[in-house]
Design a protein around this motif. Structure first.
Motif, PDB file in Angstrom:
ATOM      1  N   GLU A   1       0.829  -1.202   0.000  1.00 51.58           N
ATOM      2  CA  GLU A   1       0.000   0.000   0.000  1.00 51.58           C
ATOM      3  C   GLU A   1       0.866   1.254   0.000  1.00 51.58           C
ATOM      4  O   GLU A   1       1.836   1.355   0.751  1.00 51.58           O
ATOM      5  CB  GLU A   1      -0.918   0.001   1.226  1.00 51.58           C
ATOM      6  CG  GLU A   1      -1.897   1.156   1.247  1.00 51.58           C
ATOM      7  CD  GLU A   1      -2.830   1.101   2.444  1.00 51.58           C
ATOM      8  OE1 GLU A   1      -3.626   2.036   2.614  1.00 51.58           O
ATOM      9  OE2 GLU A   1      -2.756   0.105   3.207  1.00 51.58           O
ATOM     10  N   GLY A   2       0.537   2.187  -0.852  1.00 52.54           N
ATOM     11  CA  GLY A   2       1.283   3.433  -0.950  1.00 52.54           C
ATOM     12  C   GLY A   2       2.304   3.454  -2.057  1.00 52.54           C
ATOM     13  O   GLY A   2       2.860   4.514  -2.360  1.00 52.54           O
ATOM     14  N   THR A   3       2.583   2.309  -2.680  1.00 50.50           N
ATOM     15  CA  THR A   3       3.515   2.280  -3.804  1.00 50.50           C
ATOM     16  C   THR A   3       2.873   2.970  -4.994  1.00 50.50           C
ATOM     17  O   THR A   3       1.745   2.636  -5.383  1.00 50.50           O
ATOM     18  CB  THR A   3       3.878   0.831  -4.180  1.00 50.50           C
ATOM     19  OG1 THR A   3       4.506   0.211  -3.056  1.00 50.50           O
ATOM     20  CG2 THR A   3       4.822   0.806  -5.365  1.00 50.50           C
ATOM     21  N   THR A   4       3.584   3.922  -5.578  1.00 53.82           N
ATOM     22  CA  THR A   4       3.005   4.718  -6.671  1.00 53.82           C
ATOM     23  C   THR A   4       3.672   4.476  -8.012  1.00 53.82           C
ATOM     24  O   THR A   4       3.151   4.913  -9.046  1.00 53.82           O
ATOM     25  CB  THR A   4       3.091   6.219  -6.349  1.00 53.82           C
ATOM     26  OG1 THR A   4       4.462   6.574  -6.093  1.00 53.82           O
ATOM     27  CG2 THR A   4       2.247   6.570  -5.133  1.00 53.82           C
ATOM     28  N   ALA A   5       4.821   3.822  -8.029  1.00 48.76           N
ATOM     29  CA  ALA A   5       5.534   3.576  -9.282  1.00 48.76           C
ATOM     30  C   ALA A   5       6.553   2.472  -9.067  1.00 48.76           C
ATOM     31  O   ALA A   5       6.952   2.181  -7.937  1.00 48.76           O
ATOM     32  CB  ALA A   5       6.235   4.847  -9.768  1.00 48.76           C
ATOM     33  N   LEU A   6       6.974   1.869 -10.174  1.00 52.64           N
ATOM     34  CA  LEU A   6       8.011   0.848 -10.153  1.00 52.64           C
ATOM     35  C   LEU A   6       9.135   1.259 -11.089  1.00 52.64           C
ATOM     36  O   LEU A   6       8.934   2.016 -12.035  1.00 52.64           O
ATOM     37  CB  LEU A   6       7.461  -0.508 -10.607  1.00 52.64           C
ATOM     38  CG  LEU A   6       6.330  -1.136  -9.803  1.00 52.64           C
ATOM     39  CD1 LEU A   6       5.909  -2.454 -10.456  1.00 52.64           C
ATOM     40  CD2 LEU A   6       6.738  -1.368  -8.357  1.00 52.64           C
ATOM     41  N   ALA A   7      10.311   0.726 -10.819  1.00 53.77           N
ATOM     42  CA  ALA A   7      11.445   0.927 -11.722  1.00 53.77           C
ATOM     43  C   ALA A   7      12.248  -0.357 -11.775  1.00 53.77           C
ATOM     44  O   ALA A   7      12.400  -1.048 -10.759  1.00 53.77           O
ATOM     45  CB  ALA A   7      12.334   2.081 -11.250  1.00 53.77           C
ATOM     46  N   THR A   8      12.750  -0.688 -12.952  1.00 50.60           N
ATOM     47  CA  THR A   8      13.601  -1.861 -13.075  1.00 50.60           C
ATOM     48  C   THR A   8      15.042  -1.484 -12.754  1.00 50.60           C
ATOM     49  O   THR A   8      15.417  -0.313 -12.776  1.00 50.60           O
ATOM     50  CB  THR A   8      13.539  -2.453 -14.491  1.00 50.60           C
ATOM     51  OG1 THR A   8      14.252  -1.600 -15.410  1.00 50.60           O
ATOM     52  CG2 THR A   8      12.106  -2.636 -14.954  1.00 50.60           C
ATOM     53  N   ALA A   9      15.833  -2.498 -12.474  1.00 49.55           N
ATOM     54  CA  ALA A   9      17.273  -2.329 -12.274  1.00 49.55           C
ATOM     55  C   ALA A   9      17.981  -3.206 -13.300  1.00 49.55           C
ATOM     56  O   ALA A   9      17.806  -4.428 -13.295  1.00 49.55           O
ATOM     57  CB  ALA A   9      17.688  -2.725 -10.865  1.00 49.55           C
ATOM     58  N   SER A  10      18.758  -2.600 -14.182  1.00 48.55           N
ATOM     59  CA  SER A  10      19.414  -3.373 -15.246  1.00 48.55           C
ATOM     60  C   SER A  10      20.355  -4.427 -14.666  1.00 48.55           C
ATOM     61  O   SER A  10      20.430  -5.555 -15.164  1.00 48.55           O
ATOM     62  CB  SER A  10      20.174  -2.443 -16.186  1.00 48.55           C
ATOM     63  OG  SER A  10      21.232  -1.783 -15.508  1.00 48.55           O
ATOM     64  N   HIS A  11      21.073  -4.058 -13.619  1.00 44.74           N
ATOM     65  CA  HIS A  11      21.998  -4.994 -12.978  1.00 44.74           C
ATOM     66  C   HIS A  11      21.245  -6.233 -12.503  1.00 44.74           C
ATOM     67  O   HIS A  11      21.703  -7.370 -12.691  1.00 44.74           O
ATOM     68  CB  HIS A  11      22.687  -4.298 -11.808  1.00 44.74           C
ATOM     69  CG  HIS A  11      23.743  -5.117 -11.130  1.00 44.74           C
ATOM     70  ND1 HIS A  11      23.443  -6.192 -10.320  1.00 44.74           N
ATOM     71  CD2 HIS A  11      25.096  -5.021 -11.135  1.00 44.74           C
ATOM     72  CE1 HIS A  11      24.554  -6.724  -9.855  1.00 44.74           C
ATOM     73  NE2 HIS A  11      25.577  -6.031 -10.335  1.00 44.74           N
ATOM     74  N   SER A  12      20.084  -6.015 -11.902  1.00 45.16           N
ATOM     75  CA  SER A  12      19.313  -7.118 -11.331  1.00 45.16           C
ATOM     76  C   SER A  12      18.714  -8.011 -12.411  1.00 45.16           C
ATOM     77  O   SER A  12      18.710  -9.240 -12.281  1.00 45.16           O
ATOM     78  CB  SER A  12      18.216  -6.565 -10.428  1.00 45.16           C
ATOM     79  OG  SER A  12      18.774  -5.790  -9.382  1.00 45.16           O
ATOM     80  N   ILE A  13      18.194  -7.417 -13.476  1.00 43.55           N
ATOM     81  CA  ILE A  13      17.648  -8.233 -14.564  1.00 43.55           C
ATOM     82  C   ILE A  13      18.768  -9.026 -15.225  1.00 43.55           C
ATOM     83  O   ILE A  13      18.625 -10.225 -15.502  1.00 43.55           O
ATOM     84  CB  ILE A  13      16.914  -7.362 -15.592  1.00 43.55           C
ATOM     85  CG1 ILE A  13      15.659  -6.745 -14.962  1.00 43.55           C
ATOM     86  CG2 ILE A  13      16.536  -8.190 -16.827  1.00 43.55           C
ATOM     87  CD1 ILE A  13      14.891  -5.820 -15.889  1.00 43.55           C
ATOM     88  N   ALA A  14      19.902  -8.387 -15.477  1.00 47.06           N
ATOM     89  CA  ALA A  14      21.041  -9.104 -16.074  1.00 47.06           C
ATOM     90  C   ALA A  14      21.469 -10.262 -15.188  1.00 47.06           C
ATOM     91  O   ALA A  14      21.700 -11.382 -15.672  1.00 47.06           O
ATOM     92  CB  ALA A  14      22.203  -8.137 -16.295  1.00 47.06           C
ATOM     93  N   ALA A  15      21.556 -10.020 -13.877  1.00 44.83           N
ATOM     94  CA  ALA A  15      21.968 -11.074 -12.950  1.00 44.83           C
ATOM     95  C   ALA A  15      20.985 -12.240 -12.952  1.00 44.83           C
ATOM     96  O   ALA A  15      21.381 -13.407 -12.815  1.00 44.83           O
ATOM     97  CB  ALA A  15      22.112 -10.498 -11.540  1.00 44.83           C
ATOM     98  N   THR A  16      19.709 -11.946 -13.115  1.00 48.06           N
ATOM     99  CA  THR A  16      18.683 -12.988 -13.157  1.00 48.06           C
ATOM    100  C   THR A  16      18.954 -13.986 -14.274  1.00 48.06           C
ATOM    101  O   THR A  16      18.704 -15.186 -14.135  1.00 48.06           O
ATOM    102  CB  THR A  16      17.294 -12.346 -13.346  1.00 48.06           C
ATOM    103  OG1 THR A  16      17.008 -11.523 -12.212  1.00 48.06           O
ATOM    104  CG2 THR A  16      16.207 -13.389 -13.506  1.00 48.06           C
TER     105      THR A  16
END
Length: 261
Positions: A40-55
Protein backbone atom coordinates in the motif's frame (compact mmCIF):
# COMPACT_ATOMS: atom_id res chain seq x y z
CA UNK A 1 1.99 2.76 -27.48
CA UNK A 2 -1.55 3.63 -26.41
CA UNK A 3 -3.18 6.79 -25.14
CA UNK A 4 -3.03 5.15 -21.72
CA UNK A 5 0.77 5.06 -21.97
CA UNK A 6 0.92 8.80 -22.59
CA UNK A 7 -1.44 9.49 -19.70
CA UNK A 8 0.55 7.22 -17.41
CA UNK A 9 3.73 9.08 -18.37
CA UNK A 10 2.11 12.37 -17.42
CA UNK A 11 1.09 10.87 -14.10
CA UNK A 12 4.64 9.63 -13.54
CA UNK A 13 6.08 13.06 -14.34
CA UNK A 14 3.67 14.65 -11.89
CA UNK A 15 4.96 12.30 -9.17
CA UNK A 16 8.45 13.72 -9.77
CA UNK A 17 7.26 17.33 -9.76
CA UNK A 18 5.31 16.99 -6.50
CA UNK A 19 7.05 18.21 -3.34
CA UNK A 20 6.60 14.73 -1.83
CA UNK A 21 9.69 12.60 -2.44
CA UNK A 22 8.98 9.77 -4.91
CA UNK A 23 10.28 6.54 -3.37
CA UNK A 24 10.85 3.68 -5.79
CA UNK A 25 11.94 0.16 -4.85
CA UNK A 26 13.50 -1.43 -7.95
CA UNK A 27 12.26 -4.74 -9.33
CA UNK A 28 13.73 -7.32 -11.69
CA UNK A 29 10.98 -9.77 -12.69
CA UNK A 30 7.22 -10.23 -12.60
CA UNK A 31 7.26 -11.77 -9.11
CA UNK A 32 9.25 -8.93 -7.55
CA UNK A 33 7.08 -6.39 -9.39
CA UNK A 34 3.91 -7.94 -7.96
CA UNK A 35 5.42 -8.02 -4.47
CA UNK A 36 6.42 -4.35 -4.47
CA UNK A 37 3.28 -3.14 -6.25
CA UNK A 38 1.12 -4.89 -3.63
CA UNK A 39 2.51 -2.70 -0.85
CA UNK A 40 0.00 0.00 0.00
CA UNK A 41 1.28 3.43 -0.95
CA UNK A 42 3.52 2.28 -3.80
CA UNK A 43 3.00 4.72 -6.67
CA UNK A 44 5.53 3.58 -9.28
CA UNK A 45 8.01 0.85 -10.15
CA UNK A 46 11.45 0.93 -11.72
CA UNK A 47 13.60 -1.86 -13.07
CA UNK A 48 17.27 -2.33 -12.27
CA UNK A 49 19.41 -3.37 -15.25
CA UNK A 50 22.00 -4.99 -12.98
CA UNK A 51 19.31 -7.12 -11.33
CA UNK A 52 17.65 -8.23 -14.56
CA UNK A 53 21.04 -9.10 -16.07
CA UNK A 54 21.97 -11.07 -12.95
CA UNK A 55 18.68 -12.99 -13.16
CA UNK A 56 19.79 -14.35 -16.53
CA UNK A 57 23.43 -14.86 -15.54
CA UNK A 58 24.88 -11.80 -17.26
CA UNK A 59 27.23 -9.17 -15.89
CA UNK A 60 25.94 -5.61 -15.77
CA UNK A 61 26.95 -3.17 -18.49
CA UNK A 62 24.86 -4.03 -21.57
CA UNK A 63 26.06 -7.64 -21.65
CA UNK A 64 22.50 -8.97 -21.62
CA UNK A 65 20.91 -8.98 -25.09
CA UNK A 66 18.55 -6.04 -25.48
CA UNK A 67 15.72 -8.29 -26.66
CA UNK A 68 15.98 -10.31 -23.45
CA UNK A 69 16.09 -7.18 -21.29
CA UNK A 70 13.05 -5.71 -23.03
CA UNK A 71 11.16 -8.98 -22.77
CA UNK A 72 11.55 -8.96 -18.99
CA UNK A 73 10.62 -5.28 -18.83
CA UNK A 74 7.45 -6.07 -20.76
CA UNK A 75 6.61 -8.86 -18.35
CA UNK A 76 6.98 -6.44 -15.45
CA UNK A 77 4.74 -3.86 -17.12
CA UNK A 78 2.11 -6.55 -17.76
CA UNK A 79 1.56 -7.33 -14.07
CA UNK A 80 0.92 -3.80 -12.80
CA UNK A 81 -1.15 -0.72 -13.51
CA UNK A 82 1.50 1.50 -11.95
CA UNK A 83 3.92 3.62 -14.01
CA UNK A 84 7.09 1.65 -14.79
CA UNK A 85 10.49 3.17 -15.50
CA UNK A 86 13.13 1.00 -17.16
CA UNK A 87 16.87 1.10 -16.65
CA UNK A 88 18.10 1.30 -20.25
CA UNK A 89 21.80 1.53 -19.34
CA UNK A 90 23.56 3.63 -22.02
CA UNK A 91 20.95 2.99 -24.68
CA UNK A 92 22.46 -0.16 -26.22
CA UNK A 93 24.16 1.74 -29.04
CA UNK A 94 21.02 3.60 -30.16
CA UNK A 95 19.27 5.52 -27.37
CA UNK A 96 16.44 6.71 -29.59
CA UNK A 97 15.55 3.27 -30.91
CA UNK A 98 15.90 1.71 -27.45
CA UNK A 99 13.56 4.27 -25.89
CA UNK A 100 11.06 3.70 -28.70
CA UNK A 101 11.10 -0.06 -28.07
CA UNK A 102 10.81 0.46 -24.32
CA UNK A 103 7.73 2.63 -24.85
CA UNK A 104 6.26 -0.07 -27.06
CA UNK A 105 6.74 -2.42 -24.09
CA UNK A 106 4.71 0.00 -21.97
CA UNK A 107 7.28 1.89 -19.93
CA UNK A 108 6.82 5.59 -19.28
CA UNK A 109 10.30 6.52 -18.11
CA UNK A 110 13.85 5.30 -18.27
CA UNK A 111 17.40 5.72 -17.04
CA UNK A 112 20.07 6.65 -19.57
CA UNK A 113 23.72 6.63 -18.49
CA UNK A 114 26.31 9.03 -19.87
CA UNK A 115 29.24 6.76 -18.98
CA UNK A 116 31.27 9.99 -18.84
CA UNK A 117 31.38 10.12 -22.63
CA UNK A 118 32.27 13.52 -24.10
CA UNK A 119 29.48 15.88 -23.11
CA UNK A 120 28.30 16.65 -26.68
CA UNK A 121 27.84 12.91 -27.29
CA UNK A 122 25.95 12.48 -24.01
CA UNK A 123 23.70 15.43 -24.83
CA UNK A 124 22.91 14.00 -28.27
CA UNK A 125 21.90 10.74 -26.60
CA UNK A 126 19.45 12.61 -24.34
CA UNK A 127 18.08 14.52 -27.32
CA UNK A 128 17.64 11.30 -29.29
CA UNK A 129 15.83 9.62 -26.39
CA UNK A 130 13.43 12.51 -25.83
CA UNK A 131 12.89 12.92 -29.56
CA UNK A 132 11.94 9.26 -29.84
CA UNK A 133 9.49 9.66 -26.96
CA UNK A 134 7.83 12.66 -28.59
CA UNK A 135 7.61 10.83 -31.91
CA UNK A 136 5.96 7.92 -30.08
CA UNK A 137 3.33 10.25 -28.65
CA UNK A 138 4.75 10.28 -25.11
CA UNK A 139 6.12 13.80 -24.64
CA UNK A 140 6.09 13.44 -20.85
CA UNK A 141 8.39 10.41 -20.92
CA UNK A 142 10.44 10.70 -17.72
CA UNK A 143 14.00 10.33 -18.90
CA UNK A 144 16.17 9.98 -15.81
CA UNK A 145 19.38 11.27 -17.39
CA UNK A 146 22.22 9.75 -15.42
CA UNK A 147 25.67 11.21 -15.08
CA UNK A 148 28.48 9.03 -13.78
CA UNK A 149 30.50 11.99 -12.54
CA UNK A 150 30.78 10.42 -9.08
CA UNK A 151 30.72 6.78 -10.22
CA UNK A 152 33.75 7.27 -12.48
CA UNK A 153 35.70 9.67 -10.31
CA UNK A 154 39.07 8.34 -11.56
CA UNK A 155 41.28 10.40 -9.30
CA UNK A 156 39.16 13.54 -9.35
CA UNK A 157 38.33 15.24 -6.06
CA UNK A 158 34.75 15.21 -4.75
CA UNK A 159 34.50 18.91 -5.57
CA UNK A 160 35.60 18.27 -9.16
CA UNK A 161 33.04 15.47 -9.43
CA UNK A 162 30.37 17.82 -8.13
CA UNK A 163 31.23 20.52 -10.66
CA UNK A 164 31.15 17.95 -13.46
CA UNK A 165 27.77 16.65 -12.27
CA UNK A 166 26.34 20.17 -12.26
CA UNK A 167 27.66 20.91 -15.76
CA UNK A 168 26.35 17.67 -17.20
CA UNK A 169 23.06 17.81 -15.33
CA UNK A 170 22.27 21.30 -16.59
CA UNK A 171 23.12 20.22 -20.13
CA UNK A 172 20.80 17.22 -19.88
CA UNK A 173 17.95 19.38 -18.59
CA UNK A 174 18.53 21.80 -21.44
CA UNK A 175 18.39 18.85 -23.85
CA UNK A 176 14.92 17.96 -22.60
CA UNK A 177 15.42 15.46 -19.77
CA UNK A 178 12.98 16.21 -16.93
CA UNK A 179 15.24 14.85 -14.18
CA UNK A 180 18.91 14.10 -13.62
CA UNK A 181 20.24 11.04 -11.79
CA UNK A 182 23.54 11.42 -9.91
CA UNK A 183 24.44 8.11 -8.24
CA UNK A 184 26.99 7.86 -5.42
CA UNK A 185 26.00 11.22 -3.94
CA UNK A 186 25.42 10.90 -0.19
CA UNK A 187 26.73 14.10 1.42
CA UNK A 188 24.23 16.78 2.38
CA UNK A 189 26.35 19.60 0.96
CA UNK A 190 26.50 17.87 -2.41
CA UNK A 191 22.75 17.30 -2.46
CA UNK A 192 22.14 20.94 -1.54
CA UNK A 193 24.40 22.19 -4.33
CA UNK A 194 22.85 19.92 -6.93
CA UNK A 195 19.31 20.96 -6.02
CA UNK A 196 20.34 24.61 -6.00
CA UNK A 197 21.85 24.34 -9.49
CA UNK A 198 19.40 21.95 -11.15
CA UNK A 199 16.30 23.18 -9.37
CA UNK A 200 13.93 21.52 -6.90
CA UNK A 201 12.33 18.26 -8.03
CA UNK A 202 14.95 17.78 -10.74
CA UNK A 203 17.45 15.56 -8.91
CA UNK A 204 17.15 11.80 -8.40
CA UNK A 205 19.41 9.70 -6.20
CA UNK A 206 20.03 6.08 -5.26
CA UNK A 207 19.87 5.13 -1.60
CA UNK A 208 23.23 3.86 -0.34
CA UNK A 209 24.60 3.01 3.10
CA UNK A 210 25.13 6.29 4.92
CA UNK A 211 22.46 8.11 2.93
CA UNK A 212 20.58 11.04 4.42
CA UNK A 213 17.14 10.15 5.83
CA UNK A 214 14.37 10.17 3.23
CA UNK A 215 12.52 12.94 5.06
CA UNK A 216 15.62 15.12 4.84
CA UNK A 217 16.03 14.46 1.13
CA UNK A 218 12.41 15.44 0.63
CA UNK A 219 12.96 18.64 2.57
CA UNK A 220 15.98 19.45 0.41
CA UNK A 221 13.92 19.20 -2.79
CA UNK A 222 15.08 15.85 -4.21
CA UNK A 223 12.56 14.49 -6.72
CA UNK A 224 13.05 10.75 -6.36
CA UNK A 225 15.08 8.04 -4.70
CA UNK A 226 15.48 4.48 -5.91
CA UNK A 227 17.30 1.39 -4.67
CA UNK A 228 18.91 -0.04 -7.82
CA UNK A 229 20.33 -3.53 -7.32
CA UNK A 230 20.12 -3.22 -3.53
CA UNK A 231 16.52 -4.45 -3.45
CA UNK A 232 17.52 -7.69 -5.17
CA UNK A 233 20.46 -8.03 -2.80
CA UNK A 234 18.10 -7.68 0.17
CA UNK A 235 15.89 -10.45 -1.26
CA UNK A 236 18.84 -12.74 -2.01
CA UNK A 237 20.29 -12.15 1.45
CA UNK A 238 17.02 -13.38 2.94
CA UNK A 239 17.20 -16.43 0.67
CA UNK A 240 20.75 -17.18 1.78
CA UNK A 241 19.71 -16.85 5.40
CA UNK A 242 16.93 -19.38 4.85
CA UNK A 243 19.43 -21.77 3.24
CA UNK A 244 21.73 -21.34 6.23
CA UNK A 245 18.91 -22.13 8.68
CA UNK A 246 17.96 -25.24 6.69
CA UNK A 247 21.60 -26.33 6.63
CA UNK A 248 21.78 -25.89 10.38
CA UNK A 249 18.67 -28.00 10.97
CA UNK A 250 16.18 -25.17 11.46
CA UNK A 251 13.54 -26.30 8.99
CA UNK A 252 10.68 -24.01 9.99
CA UNK A 253 9.85 -21.01 7.85
CA UNK A 254 10.23 -17.57 9.44
CA UNK A 255 7.06 -16.47 11.17
CA UNK A 256 6.79 -13.24 9.18
CA UNK A 257 6.70 -14.85 5.72
CA UNK A 258 3.74 -13.54 3.75
CA UNK A 259 1.64 -15.60 1.34
CA UNK A 260 2.35 -15.19 -2.35
CA UNK A 261 0.00 -12.81 -4.19
Amino acid sequence: MTQDTAALATRFLELHRAPTLLRVVNVWDAASARAVASVEGTTALATASHSIAATFGYEDGENIPLDLMLDMIGRIVAVTDLPVSADLESGYGDPGATVRRAIEAGVVGGNLEDGMRPLPDAVRAVEAAMGAARDAGVPDFVLNARTDAFVRAEGRSPQECLEEAVTRGLAFLEAGAPVVFVPRVTERAHVERLVAELGPQRLTLIVLPGMLPLAELEELGVARVSYGPWSQRVALTALQQLAERVRDGEGALPGDVRPLT
